[in-house]
Scaffold this active site. Structure first.
Site, mmCIF file in Angstrom:
data_model
loop_
_atom_site.group_PDB
_atom_site.id
_atom_site.type_symbol
_atom_site.label_atom_id
_atom_site.label_comp_id
_atom_site.label_asym_id
_atom_site.label_seq_id
_atom_site.Cartn_x
_atom_site.Cartn_y
_atom_site.Cartn_z
ATOM 1 N N TYR A 148 0.855 -1.186 0.000
ATOM 2 C CA TYR A 148 0.000 0.000 0.000
ATOM 3 C C TYR A 148 0.891 1.236 0.000
ATOM 4 O O TYR A 148 1.905 1.277 0.702
ATOM 5 C CB TYR A 148 -0.883 0.015 1.254
ATOM 6 C CG TYR A 148 -1.650 1.311 1.427
ATOM 7 C CD1 TYR A 148 -2.903 1.474 0.867
ATOM 8 C CD2 TYR A 148 -1.093 2.384 2.140
ATOM 9 C CE1 TYR A 148 -3.601 2.664 1.007
ATOM 10 C CE2 TYR A 148 -1.792 3.578 2.276
ATOM 11 C CZ TYR A 148 -3.039 3.707 1.715
ATOM 12 O OH TYR A 148 -3.723 4.887 1.840
ATOM 13 N N GLU A 201 -3.192 7.638 -4.155
ATOM 14 C CA GLU A 201 -3.184 6.356 -3.442
ATOM 15 C C GLU A 201 -3.063 5.191 -4.409
ATOM 16 O O GLU A 201 -3.723 5.164 -5.446
ATOM 17 C CB GLU A 201 -4.481 6.222 -2.631
ATOM 18 C CG GLU A 201 -4.536 4.964 -1.771
ATOM 19 C CD GLU A 201 -5.861 4.859 -1.013
ATOM 20 O OE1 GLU A 201 -5.831 4.891 0.228
ATOM 21 O OE2 GLU A 201 -6.916 4.771 -1.666
#
Lengths: 387, 292
Positions: free
Chosen positions: A109, A197
């Site tokens: 992530y 993101e």
């Protein structure tokens, strides 16, 4: 402002951040063409909507042949996708992203956001990629790596190395991180993003770092200096009443309740919504007409609230400062001439020129319920709700 | 006494010749604020009513001894205006402007850390010491001098709260709107510290809203450092997550910044929390009973 994954990946590509090969498709035929051009299977077909949780909702699927591409594309295009972010009504899928399937070794992530309390940019990363990162942060905060960058000083290679070493990815991948993170930072900075993101950022079996997903949000206040980003706006993804309100510079958000409301100032608007809830109603919207609203804006705001069929009553709460009460009253009277008002309207106003405003409302002959103060307004709303 | 602004305040207005700047400068003058200068680049040498206009903040400060600046410059140029004021050594800068990009404010905030200037705002109604000095866009007549300090993240909601205080005959020492943006200058803790130290202030009203964790941090500070009674209010119990409720900073994201969490933090810190806005003044009368 939000954009689609395929648009975010266009920006990634422009900043030389590696993405899977693929392209957006608006029809089954286009999806087939993209799949053919990729030249190998499996391909991944991903619904393009402005909400997360698409995989769980059935909006991301693999296809192992052209036949399957046709079948899956047909299934996803036009479907109403319901995820934890769309609300129960879901969103209709109008486009899909068709991409090559990759052999994944590890899912990570990575995100870049502004940090309010330090006034710095924070890079966040985690080995727990592919999962709901909010859950990871809540349950295992030690798995989230944070590195802060001073916006004046800018990103340095050591910031990127620190992230990579703490992710335990090995020396070859540290080099790739040291290149890719600064590129993402520049994208974040150059385009005034409020979020960049990647979840998941994958390491392939042949040790390449690739952005399998991409999400970018932009700071609305900075869009004036990014005209090219405005072209990415997708009105299909927005509520029609919100689109209408934005034409008049009205700050309107549609909610699920039954009591419409119009207020000047965001804080007072939120507090008024809470007053409605305490009175036994549910707010149907948030509407801040702003400090310097004109009679025309008030009129349009009123019209937009009333065009929501769920609305059973309206509460107008104005504390006149810059927006004078007489201006508000004129706007309400004008709106009443143009739209048929079938629901009770409670008006509470205070502040600049309140006497003049009350006089205009009284002389208009309109059937309005005038409240003395917030407490009185809440009681009046409460008795309407109970009927 | 009061905090940050008083009779000694010598106000300069950046963007004084614009529509908003003119209007609110006149309102401040009418309230009794000593407006000594204006700045609009390119209009140096002119006058706005009786107020001399300068090209740069440095010129204005040198010629007039201004010690506070109120900023009405449009959002695209506001960060520059704040930094110009700080660079000229203006000790107190009040930025009214709404809509400044977050990255611009980051630069400003990091720059201000290297100076001695205090910033209030942006995206705020300003600051007023009733009966002495108004630096901002709030309606003057709803205020009255007295013992209660008011700190708030919003504009009209602050007017509502102040109005209810005045209706109950509870006056205010100073009222400050710290602004609704994610990155701002003066925060709750700075104001709490100043109100705690101010002898005129006997009690404090704190009005927060959803988004960020400034209220929670303020509550921790109150437990350790504030002995004066505090009454609190949080707007946004009904706000849905992920949607920006008008103010750029008012957004619940990743489960943080909810109104309930802030209300809980306030209660834990011993603050009297008002849940029904309509009763704000009445509850303050009770809570501050001994000190007012």
């Amino acid at each position: 402002m939000k954009i689609h994954e395929y648009q975010a990946k266009e920006l990634f590509d422009r900043f030389e951040v590696p993405i899977p090969r693929g392209s957006v498709a608006f029809s089954v035929d286009e999806a087939v063409k993209v799949a053919e051009s990729l030249g190998k299977f499996p391909v991944v077909i991903k619904a393009q909507i402005h909400a997360g949780g698409r995989g769980k909702g059935g909006g991301v699927k693999l296809a192992n042949s052209i036949e399957e591409v046709k079948q899956v594309a047909d299934e996803i295009l036009g479907m109403t996708l319901v995820t934890h972010q769309t609300g129960p009504e879901g969103k209709v899928v109008r486009k899909i992203l068709v991409e090559e399937g990759l052999d994944i070794d590890k899912e990570l992530y990575l995100s870049i956001i502004p940090d309010r309390s330090t006034a710095k940019v924070v890079i966040m990363a985690s080995e727990a990629g592919g999962m709901d990162i909010e859950e990871v942060a809540a349950k295992t905060p030690e798995k989230i790596i944070k590195v802060w960058v001073d916006p004046g000083f800018g990103i340095q290679p050591y910031h990127a190395r620190e992230v990579a070493f703490r992710l335990n990815v090995g020396p070859e991948l540290v080099k790739q991180f040291a290149v890719i993170i600064p590129r993402l930072y520049r994208l974040f900075f150059d385009y005034d993003c409020s979020l960049v993101e990647i979840n998941p950022l994958i390491i392939t079996k042949d040790k390449k770092l690739i952005a399998l997903d991409a999400k970018i949000n932009f700071d609305d206040n900075a869009l004036y200096r990014h005209k090219d980003i405005l072209e990415y706006r997708d009105l299909d993804e927005e509520d029609p009443l919100e689109v209408e309100a934005s034409k008049y510079n009205l700050n309107y958000i549609r909610l699920d309740g039954n009591i419409g409301n119009m207020v000047n100032g965001a804080g007072l608007a939120m507090a008024t919504m809470d007053v409605i809830k305490r009175a036994g109603g549910e707010p149907a919207n948030f509407l801040d007409v702003g400090g310097g609203a004109s009679a025309e804006m008030v009129e349009n705001g009123f019209r937009i609230i009333l065009s929501d069929e769920k609305v059973k009553a309206v509460l107008i709460n104005i504390f006149g400062g810059i927006l004078r009460c007489d201006v508000l009253a004129k706007g309400v009277v004008e709106a009443n001439k143009k739209v048929e008002v079938k629901v009770p309207v409670v008006i509470r106003m205070e502040g600049t020129n309140v006497e003049e405003g009350r006089r205009i409302l009284q002389e208009s002959g309109l059937n309005l319920i005038v409240a003395r103060d917030i407490k009185d307004a809440a009681e009046k709303i409460s008795s309407i709700v109970k009927e | 006494m009061s905090i940050f602004v008083n009779k000694e305040t010598r106000l300069l207005v950046q963007g004084i010749t614009g529509r908003e700047g003119q209007f609110h400068t006149r309102q401040c003058v009418a309230y009794g604020t000593n407006v000594v200068a204006g700045v609009t680049p390119g209009k140096g040498g002119q006058k706005m009513d009786d107020v001399p206009v300068f090209n740069t903040v440095k010129d204005a400060v040198r010629e007039t001894g201004a010690n506070c600046s109120m900023i009405f410059v449009p959002p695209a140029f506001a960060a520059d205006a704040i930094m110009e004021a700080a660079d000229a050594g203006v000790p107190l800068i009040v930025a009214i402007t709404e809509g400044i990009p977050v990255l611009d404010m980051m630069k400003v905030k990091n720059f201000l850390n290297t100076t001695n200037s205090r910033l209030i705002g942006p995206n705020c109604p300003g600051i007023i010491t009733p009966g002495e000095c108004k630096v901002g866009i709030m309606p003057g007549p709803i205020h009255m001098p007295g013992p209660i300090g008011v700190i708030s993240r919003s504009g009209t909601l602050t007017y509502e709260v102040v109005y209810q205080l005045t209706q109950q005959n509870i006056g205010q020492s100073t009222c400050i709107g710290i602004g609704g943006d994610p990155i701002n200058g003066t925060n709750f803790i700075d104001c709490l510290e100043a109100f705690q130290a101010d002898p005129q202030t006997k009690g404090i009203v704190m009005v927060g809203e959803i988004g960020g964790s400034a209220e929670e941090e303020a509550c921790e500070y109150i437990v350790k450092n504030v002995t004066k009674p505090v009454v609190g209010f949080i707007a946004g119990l009904t706000a849905p997550p992920g949607r920006r409720m008008g103010h750029a900073g008012a957004i619940i994201s990743g489960g943080s910044g909810t109104a309930q969490a802030k209300i809980d933090a306030m209660k834990k810190a011993g603050i009297t929390v008002v849940e029904d806005l309509g009763n704000f003044g009445v509850i303050c009368k009770e809570a501050f009973g001994d000190v007012i």
